[in-house]
Design a protein around this motif. Structure first.
Motif, PDB file in Angstrom:
ATOM      1  N   LEU A   1      14.064  -7.870 -32.499  1.00  0.00           N
ATOM      2  CA  LEU A   1      14.130  -7.172 -31.212  1.00  0.00           C
ATOM      3  C   LEU A   1      14.649  -8.096 -30.119  1.00  0.00           C
ATOM      4  CD1 LEU A   1      10.702  -5.307 -31.101  1.00  0.00           C
ATOM      5  CD2 LEU A   1      12.947  -4.313 -31.502  1.00  0.00           C
ATOM      6  N   VAL A   2      15.501  -7.563 -29.275  1.00  0.00           N
ATOM      7  CA  VAL A   2      15.975  -8.285 -28.102  1.00  0.00           C
ATOM      8  C   VAL A   2      15.555  -7.465 -26.882  1.00  0.00           C
ATOM      9  CG1 VAL A   2      17.974  -9.183 -26.870  1.00  0.00           C
ATOM     10  CG2 VAL A   2      17.962  -9.164 -29.377  1.00  0.00           C
ATOM     11  N   PRO A   3      14.640  -7.983 -26.040  1.00  0.00           N
ATOM     12  CA  PRO A   3      14.232  -7.230 -24.846  1.00  0.00           C
ATOM     13  C   PRO A   3      15.425  -6.979 -23.930  1.00  0.00           C
ATOM     14  CG  PRO A   3      12.744  -9.074 -25.259  1.00  0.00           C
ATOM     15  CD  PRO A   3      13.922  -9.240 -26.179  1.00  0.00           C
ATOM     16  N   ALA A   4      15.436  -5.825 -23.262  1.00  0.00           N
ATOM     17  CA  ALA A   4      16.548  -5.448 -22.381  1.00  0.00           C
ATOM     18  C   ALA A   4      16.782  -6.484 -21.289  1.00  0.00           C
ATOM     19  CB  ALA A   4      16.282  -4.079 -21.766  1.00  0.00           C
ATOM     20  N   ASP A   5      15.711  -7.071 -20.747  1.00  0.00           N
ATOM     21  CA  ASP A   5      15.861  -8.059 -19.668  1.00  0.00           C
ATOM     22  C   ASP A   5      16.591  -9.322 -20.123  1.00  0.00           C
ATOM     23  OD1 ASP A   5      14.765  -6.492 -17.740  1.00  0.00           O
ATOM     24  OD2 ASP A   5      12.805  -7.468 -17.720  1.00  0.00           O
ATOM     25  N   HIS A   6      16.615  -9.593 -21.429  1.00  0.00           N
ATOM     26  CA  HIS A   6      17.372 -10.741 -21.936  1.00  0.00           C
ATOM     27  C   HIS A   6      18.870 -10.466 -21.970  1.00  0.00           C
ATOM     28  CE1 HIS A   6      13.541 -12.278 -24.056  1.00  0.00           C
ATOM     29  NE2 HIS A   6      13.717 -12.917 -22.921  1.00  0.00           N
ATOM     30  N   ILE A   7      19.243  -9.205 -21.816  1.00  0.00           N
ATOM     31  CA  ILE A   7      20.651  -8.817 -21.863  1.00  0.00           C
ATOM     32  C   ILE A   7      21.170  -8.593 -20.444  1.00  0.00           C
ATOM     33  CG2 ILE A   7      22.288  -7.113 -22.747  1.00  0.00           C
ATOM     34  CD1 ILE A   7      19.968  -6.591 -24.883  1.00  0.00           C
TER      35      ILE A   7
ATOM     36  N   ILE B   1      16.221   1.657 -21.081  1.00  0.00           N
ATOM     37  CA  ILE B   1      16.356   0.962 -22.356  1.00  0.00           C
ATOM     38  C   ILE B   1      15.326  -0.170 -22.379  1.00  0.00           C
ATOM     39  CG2 ILE B   1      17.865  -0.433 -23.826  1.00  0.00           C
ATOM     40  CD1 ILE B   1      18.733   2.467 -23.688  1.00  0.00           C
ATOM     41  N   GLU B   2      14.489  -0.156 -23.398  1.00  0.00           N
ATOM     42  CA  GLU B   2      13.437  -1.164 -23.549  1.00  0.00           C
ATOM     43  C   GLU B   2      13.966  -2.427 -24.225  1.00  0.00           C
ATOM     44  OE1 GLU B   2       9.577  -1.276 -26.405  1.00  0.00           O
ATOM     45  OE2 GLU B   2       9.819   0.522 -25.178  1.00  0.00           O
ATOM     46  N   GLY B   3      14.929  -2.239 -25.119  1.00  0.00           N
ATOM     47  CA  GLY B   3      15.478  -3.376 -25.840  1.00  0.00           C
ATOM     48  C   GLY B   3      16.488  -2.926 -26.867  1.00  0.00           C
ATOM     49  N   ILE B   4      16.856  -3.846 -27.742  1.00  0.00           N
ATOM     50  CA  ILE B   4      17.844  -3.581 -28.776  1.00  0.00           C
ATOM     51  C   ILE B   4      17.331  -4.116 -30.105  1.00  0.00           C
ATOM     52  CG2 ILE B   4      20.186  -4.139 -29.570  1.00  0.00           C
ATOM     53  CD1 ILE B   4      21.057  -4.178 -26.678  1.00  0.00           C
TER      54      ILE B   4
ATOM     55  N   HIS C   1       9.731   4.534 -30.045  1.00  0.00           N
ATOM     56  CA  HIS C   1       8.547   4.222 -30.842  1.00  0.00           C
ATOM     57  C   HIS C   1       8.098   5.463 -31.610  1.00  0.00           C
ATOM     58  CE1 HIS C   1       7.768   0.193 -29.260  1.00  0.00           C
ATOM     59  NE2 HIS C   1       8.248   0.662 -28.130  1.00  0.00           N
ATOM     60  N   LEU C   2       7.936   5.327 -32.903  1.00  0.00           N
ATOM     61  CA  LEU C   2       7.506   6.432 -33.744  1.00  0.00           C
ATOM     62  C   LEU C   2       6.141   6.958 -33.300  1.00  0.00           C
ATOM     63  CD1 LEU C   2       8.134   8.205 -36.210  1.00  0.00           C
ATOM     64  CD2 LEU C   2       7.007   6.475 -37.625  1.00  0.00           C
ATOM     65  N   SER C   3       5.289   6.093 -32.799  1.00  0.00           N
ATOM     66  CA  SER C   3       3.949   6.507 -32.370  1.00  0.00           C
ATOM     67  C   SER C   3       3.988   7.509 -31.216  1.00  0.00           C
ATOM     68  CB  SER C   3       3.118   5.289 -31.981  1.00  0.00           C
ATOM     69  OG  SER C   3       3.733   4.597 -30.907  1.00  0.00           O
TER      70      SER C   3
ATOM     71  N   ILE D   1      16.792   0.774 -27.942  1.00  0.00           N
ATOM     72  CA  ILE D   1      15.438   1.332 -27.914  1.00  0.00           C
ATOM     73  C   ILE D   1      15.234   2.017 -26.574  1.00  0.00           C
ATOM     74  CG2 ILE D   1      12.976   0.871 -28.096  1.00  0.00           C
ATOM     75  CD1 ILE D   1      13.728  -1.738 -29.559  1.00  0.00           C
ATOM     76  N   HIS D   2      14.989   3.297 -26.644  1.00  0.00           N
ATOM     77  CA  HIS D   2      14.830   4.164 -25.484  1.00  0.00           C
ATOM     78  C   HIS D   2      13.407   4.011 -24.926  1.00  0.00           C
ATOM     79  CE1 HIS D   2      14.842   7.882 -23.240  1.00  0.00           C
ATOM     80  NE2 HIS D   2      13.904   8.360 -23.998  1.00  0.00           N
ATOM     81  N   ASP D   3      13.280   3.822 -23.612  1.00  0.00           N
ATOM     82  CA  ASP D   3      11.972   3.701 -22.967  1.00  0.00           C
ATOM     83  C   ASP D   3      11.579   5.055 -22.391  1.00  0.00           C
ATOM     84  OD1 ASP D   3       9.685   3.073 -21.599  1.00  0.00           O
ATOM     85  OD2 ASP D   3      10.574   1.492 -20.385  1.00  0.00           O
ATOM     86  N   LEU D   4      10.852   5.821 -23.165  1.00  0.00           N
ATOM     87  CA  LEU D   4      10.501   7.192 -22.804  1.00  0.00           C
ATOM     88  C   LEU D   4       9.681   7.270 -21.519  1.00  0.00           C
ATOM     89  CD1 LEU D   4      10.921  10.041 -23.859  1.00  0.00           C
ATOM     90  CD2 LEU D   4       8.810   9.814 -25.158  1.00  0.00           C
ATOM     91  N   ASP D   5       8.813   6.292 -21.268  1.00  0.00           N
ATOM     92  CA  ASP D   5       7.943   6.360 -20.095  1.00  0.00           C
ATOM     93  C   ASP D   5       8.682   6.163 -18.774  1.00  0.00           C
ATOM     94  OD1 ASP D   5       5.485   7.036 -21.264  1.00  0.00           O
ATOM     95  OD2 ASP D   5       5.229   4.979 -21.950  1.00  0.00           O
ATOM     96  N   THR D   6       9.883   5.596 -18.788  1.00  0.00           N
ATOM     97  CA  THR D   6      10.645   5.438 -17.546  1.00  0.00           C
ATOM     98  C   THR D   6      11.790   6.442 -17.462  1.00  0.00           C
ATOM     99  OG1 THR D   6      12.178   3.816 -18.495  1.00  0.00           O
ATOM    100  CG2 THR D   6      10.162   2.965 -17.471  1.00  0.00           C
ATOM    101  N   PHE D   7      11.804   7.399 -18.351  1.00  0.00           N
ATOM    102  CA  PHE D   7      12.934   8.314 -18.445  1.00  0.00           C
ATOM    103  C   PHE D   7      13.052   9.231 -17.239  1.00  0.00           C
ATOM    104  CE2 PHE D   7      15.508  11.552 -20.671  1.00  0.00           C
ATOM    105  CZ  PHE D   7      16.529  10.707 -21.031  1.00  0.00           C
ATOM    106  N   LEU D   8      11.943   9.732 -16.738  1.00  0.00           N
ATOM    107  CA  LEU D   8      11.966  10.609 -15.568  1.00  0.00           C
ATOM    108  C   LEU D   8      11.553   9.818 -14.334  1.00  0.00           C
ATOM    109  CD1 LEU D   8      10.228  13.822 -16.962  1.00  0.00           C
ATOM    110  CD2 LEU D   8      12.662  13.482 -16.543  1.00  0.00           C
TER     111      LEU D   8
END
Length: 150
Positions: free
Chosen positions: A102-108, A115-118, A18-20, A128-135
């Motif tokens: 967007l395709v949520p990761a759980d759908h894959i 990974i949050e999604g594609i 996310h750019l934000s 799409i990288h999920d930064l909040d779950t990275f560590l």
């Protein structure tokens, strides 16, 4: 409404976040290693008087280790808990993506980590990288100890 993502490359694969959450992108600078840090940490950099941990994204995504290059980029971003820097081979674009692209990761695959999604694009897929779950919690605690912030 479209979401905005910054796109970065590791070994030819495109990732996004996310750019934000992104503060800035800079050319590679000297990274100071920390001996007591978790393996996922390459070291730290000084950004305007703030010490920021540099995360080894390649290791997290099980990519082959390689030496850092002056052409690499540091992406300074914020998680819910801290500021971090991520090393990328390149930062290529900012993309806008509507919800139907967007395709949520759980759908894959259920339980896909970091990974949050594609994003579906005309020229391929972007993870799409999920930064909040990275560590992990253990890595967060080790990082706090290494940085003296616990």
């Amino acid at each position: 409404m479209a979401n905005q993502y910054i796109v970065f490359v590791l070994d030819g694969q495109r990732y996004a976040m996310h750019l934000s959450a992104v503060d800035r992108v800079v050319r590679m600078v000297h990274i100071t290693p920390l001996s007591s840090a978790p393996d996922i940490l390459l070291g730290v950099v000084d950004v305007g008087g703030r010490i920021v941990p540099v995360i080894d994204v390649r290791q997290r995504f099980n990519l082959p280790k390689r030496d850092l290059s002056l052409s690499d980029r540091l992406i300074f971003a914020r998680t819910e808990r801290r500021s971090v820097a991520l090393v990328a081979d390149a930062v290529t674009d900012v993309v806008e993506c509507s919800e139907h692209s967007l395709v949520p990761a759980d759908h894959i695959v259920r339980g896909l980590k970091h990974i949050e999604g594609i994003i579906r694009c005309e020229d391929g897929l972007i993870l799409i990288h999920d930064l909040d779950t990275f560590l992990s919690l253990d890595e967060e605690q080790s990082l706090d100890l290494a940085l003296g912030t616990s």
